[in-house]
Design an enzyme around this catalytic site. Structure first.
Site, mmCIF file in Angstrom:
data_model
loop_
_atom_site.group_PDB
_atom_site.id
_atom_site.type_symbol
_atom_site.label_atom_id
_atom_site.label_comp_id
_atom_site.label_asym_id
_atom_site.label_seq_id
_atom_site.Cartn_x
_atom_site.Cartn_y
_atom_site.Cartn_z
ATOM 1 N N GLU A 147 0.877 -1.177 0.000
ATOM 2 C CA GLU A 147 0.000 0.000 0.000
ATOM 3 C C GLU A 147 0.901 1.210 0.000
ATOM 4 O OE1 GLU A 147 -3.281 -0.059 -0.186
ATOM 5 O OE2 GLU A 147 -3.173 -2.232 -0.259
ATOM 6 N N CYS A 183 -1.758 8.886 3.918
ATOM 7 C CA CYS A 183 -1.760 8.364 2.547
ATOM 8 C C CYS A 183 -2.999 8.815 1.796
ATOM 9 C CB CYS A 183 -1.687 6.850 2.561
ATOM 10 S SG CYS A 183 -2.868 6.091 3.677
HETATM 11 P P1 NAP Z 1 9.079 4.118 3.555
HETATM 12 O O1 NAP Z 1 10.214 5.052 3.610
HETATM 13 O O2 NAP Z 1 8.803 3.455 2.257
HETATM 14 O O3 NAP Z 1 9.376 3.018 4.683
HETATM 15 C C1 NAP Z 1 8.529 1.902 4.934
HETATM 16 C C2 NAP Z 1 9.371 0.694 5.341
HETATM 17 O O4 NAP Z 1 9.946 0.105 4.166
HETATM 18 C C3 NAP Z 1 10.538 1.002 6.259
HETATM 19 O O5 NAP Z 1 10.702 -0.064 7.166
HETATM 20 C C4 NAP Z 1 11.718 1.055 5.301
HETATM 21 O O6 NAP Z 1 12.919 0.683 5.931
HETATM 22 C C5 NAP Z 1 11.360 0.007 4.286
HETATM 23 N N1 NAP Z 1 11.943 0.288 2.968
HETATM 24 C C6 NAP Z 1 11.767 1.418 2.237
HETATM 25 N N2 NAP Z 1 12.398 1.316 1.057
HETATM 26 C C7 NAP Z 1 12.979 0.082 1.030
HETATM 27 C C8 NAP Z 1 13.775 -0.620 0.076
HETATM 28 N N3 NAP Z 1 14.095 -0.076 -1.095
HETATM 29 N N4 NAP Z 1 14.207 -1.850 0.391
HETATM 30 C C9 NAP Z 1 13.902 -2.407 1.576
HETATM 31 N N5 NAP Z 1 13.166 -1.791 2.523
HETATM 32 C C10 NAP Z 1 12.699 -0.558 2.268
HETATM 33 O O7 NAP Z 1 7.708 4.817 3.971
HETATM 34 P P2 NAP Z 1 7.449 5.883 5.159
HETATM 35 O O8 NAP Z 1 8.237 7.105 4.898
HETATM 36 O O9 NAP Z 1 7.618 5.201 6.425
HETATM 37 O O10 NAP Z 1 5.892 6.227 4.994
HETATM 38 C C11 NAP Z 1 5.427 7.313 4.256
HETATM 39 C C12 NAP Z 1 4.797 6.857 2.947
HETATM 40 O O11 NAP Z 1 3.852 5.824 3.214
HETATM 41 C C13 NAP Z 1 3.992 7.908 2.212
HETATM 42 O O12 NAP Z 1 4.267 7.848 0.838
HETATM 43 C C14 NAP Z 1 2.543 7.526 2.480
HETATM 44 O O13 NAP Z 1 1.632 7.988 1.510
HETATM 45 C C15 NAP Z 1 2.644 6.058 2.522
HETATM 46 N N6 NAP Z 1 1.569 5.431 3.290
HETATM 47 C C16 NAP Z 1 0.669 4.653 2.643
HETATM 48 C C17 NAP Z 1 -0.382 4.087 3.348
HETATM 49 C C18 NAP Z 1 -1.405 3.229 2.658
HETATM 50 O O14 NAP Z 1 -2.181 2.578 3.327
HETATM 51 N N7 NAP Z 1 -1.457 3.196 1.364
HETATM 52 C C19 NAP Z 1 -0.498 4.310 4.728
HETATM 53 C C20 NAP Z 1 0.454 5.092 5.359
HETATM 54 C C21 NAP Z 1 1.493 5.642 4.620
HETATM 55 P P3 NAP Z 1 14.071 1.772 6.235
HETATM 56 O O15 NAP Z 1 13.406 3.008 6.701
HETATM 57 O O16 NAP Z 1 14.933 1.083 7.202
HETATM 58 O O17 NAP Z 1 14.727 2.013 4.926
#
Ligand code: NAP
Length: 492
Positions: free
Chosen positions: A230, A267
């Site tokens: 998501e 989100c």
């Molecule tokens: P994020 O930076 O993508 O991090 C999410 C998790 O994924 C973290 O544990 C991160 O680990 C890991 N991760 C990220 N990139 C990775 C990669 N290339 N390889 C392996 N692991 C990876 O997201 P966020 O900043 O926490 O959240 C904000 C985003 O989430 C916004 O874009 C928001 O719109 C979206 N969101 C979506 C929903 C939905 O239901 N659709 C709900 C809430 C938020 P590390 O930090 O250790 O790298």
């Protein structure tokens, strides 16, 4: 708590999860529901230690965190109740018709769990979409052991939540391997888990970059596995001319409230608003400006998110045809100061950058000159979690094509409302065509989310004693089932 779980320790967690799998798998849906209620009780019992810790880690206010804690408990309980009632993993039975030519077999379909599920939570929902969030609850409901990759933005919160889940598992008399958690600051641990042959599915909530990277990694495995990611959205809102005329001022306030809720860190944040170019537009913009300037900047989740917000905002402001129409002066470095820009539809249509998510309290007004231009803008959007229509009843009939386009683009379409606020319910669809999610057929919210981590299996011509409880003639679990097209709790 290991700050950075070593690969050796992660391997041990995977092996423990694999040993726990047959035990959990063989618990029937009522027993799994009972486990989930025990976990919910543990999460509910977490007092100030939890919310204070999270507030320190995320800058989120205590009231918001208490609300999110209650929502998280509700997720566990309502998914458990859906599971126990037979409604979350639907059971279908078609009884035999031996006299038919050819004879019809006895067919009974229910679900089996996929195996170990790895969960990545997002930073912006430290409870509801993190360690003890909807993905973990869904996977355990389905009968899958879970290993969470804790979000590095709230490790202490994740540890407290992990301990609560572990207590619930202990109280249910189940092996500790049902739940494990990994702490890590880089991609190595997550990549190792997603690549591990014993891991059978991934739940991810976060950025498009992260979700797509993990999806691609899972697809490259020798045995590809599903990744239910998501991701972000701009959640377009379409304001139609009649509604602007009748309710512009009121809608301006509501839009700004939705855009800046939680410092725009949702989100479902409505990042792009389509407005008609007519004589009512200047007053509407004036009302937006007035509402926006009343919003004080407050701290964002962490420095990284704040830096990205400022960078991505400036990137949009620097695009051709973009005009800044309102902004709040920046506060301290980590604060998210709201801003609103305006651009003509023709510029929006020719520039993909303008349709990218800016995570934070930032909105783009796209002004359209006529219906054709509005339809062209609607067609341009990629998959979205939501789309919203602000419309008078009498003009809705003239915009059937817009509604048609939007139903191909989003998972939830709102009539005269704003998309922040995601109800946890059966009829909720949280997910949408890519890039909103990687599999638009499933929802990440509501008891249906459990279906992501289980697969259907048909039993053909089995005698009653060998069938799983949910398929037995007497309906010993007293659940809802579809028997020969009739939805019933009756035995066979
Ligand atoms: P994020 O930076 O993508 O991090 C999410 C998790 O994924 C973290 O544990 C991160 O680990 C890991 N991760 C990220 N990139 C990775 C990669 N290339 N390889 C392996 N692991 C990876 O997201 P966020 O900043 O926490 O959240 C904000 C985003 O989430 C916004 O874009 C928001 O719109 C979206 N969101 C979506 C929903 C939905 O239901 N659709 C709900 C809430 C938020 P590390 O930090 O250790 O790298």
């Amino acid at each position: 708590m290991e700050i950075n779980t070593t690969i050796q320790s992660i391997e041990k967690l995977v092996q423990e999860a694999q040993s726990a799998f047959p035990v959990l798998k063989n618990k029937n849906i009522k027993e799994r529901a009972a486990l989930m209620h025990l976990i919910a009780d543990e999460i509910e019992a977490l007092g100030e230690e939890l919310t204070k810790t999270t507030s320190e880690e995320t800058n989120l206010p205590l009231a918001r965190l208490q609300g999110e804690q209650a929502r998280t408990v509700f997720q566990w309980r309502s998914y458990a109740d859906g599971l126990a009632a037979g409604t979350a993993l639907p059971v279908r039975i078609d009884t035999a018709a031996p006299d038919r030519n050819p004879p019809k077999p006895d067919l009974r379909k229910s679900y089996v769990p996929l195996g170990i599920v790895v969960v990545f939570g997002a930073s912006n929902f430290p409870y509801a979409y993190s360690t003890a969030g909807g993905d973990t609850a869904s996977a355990i409901a389905a009968g899958c052991p879970v290993i969470v990759k804790a979000h590095p933005a709230h490790p202490r919160t994740s540890a407290i939540m992990g301990q609560a889940i572990a207590r619930g598992i202990r109280k249910a008399g189940l092996p500790s391997g049902v739940f494990g958690q990994v702490f890590s600051d880089g991609f190595e641990a997550g990549n190792f888990l997603v690549s591990h042959p014993l891991v059978k599915a991934v739940g991810f909530t976060g950025s498009l970059t992260g979700g797509k990277a993990l999806f691609d990694l899972a697809a490259r495995r020798q045995e590809p596995i599903p990744v239910f990611a998501e991701m972000g959205s701009v959640n377009p809102v379409f304001l139609l001319p009649g509604k602007l005329k009748s309710s512009g001022e009121e809608l301006a306030g509501q839009y700004i409230a939705s855009l800046t809720l939680g410092v725009g860190q949702f989100c479902t944040n409505p990042g792009v608003l389509m407005v008609p170019e007519n004589e009512y537009l200047p007053d509407f913009i004036g009302a937006l400006r007035e509402a926006l300037q009343k919003i004080a900047p407050v701290p964002m989740l962490h420095q990284g998110i704040a830096n990205n917000y400022q960078k991505n905002k400036q990137r949009i402001i620097g695009q051709v045809g973009v005009e800044l129409i309102a902004s709040v002066a920046p506060g301290e470095k980590i604060q998210g100061n709201p801003a609103l820009v305006k651009v003509k539809a023709q510029n929006f249509l020719s520039n993909d950058v303008l349709a990218e998510e800016v995570f934070g309290p930032f909105g783009i007004l796209v002004t359209y000159s006529d219906q054709q231009e509005l339809l062209a803008v609607a067609r341009k959007f990629n998959g979205q979690l939501t789309a919203s229509l602000l419309v008078n009843d009498e003009e809705l009939g003239q915009y059937g094509e817009l509604v048609d386009i939007l139903t191909t683009k989003c998972g939830r379409i709102l009539h005269n409302g704003f998309p922040t606020g995601v109800e946890v319910a059966y009829a909720m669809q949280h997910g949408g065509p890519f890039p909103a999610s990687t599999d638009s057929r499933f929802s990440a919210v509501g008891p249906d989310a459990i279906q992501r981590f289980a697969r259907p299996i048909s039993y053909q011509n089995w005698s009653d004693e060998w069938l799983p409880d949910e398929l037995k003639n007497s309906n010993p679990l007293d659940i809802w089932r579809t028997i020969n097209t009739e939805y019933t709790k009756e035995p066979i």
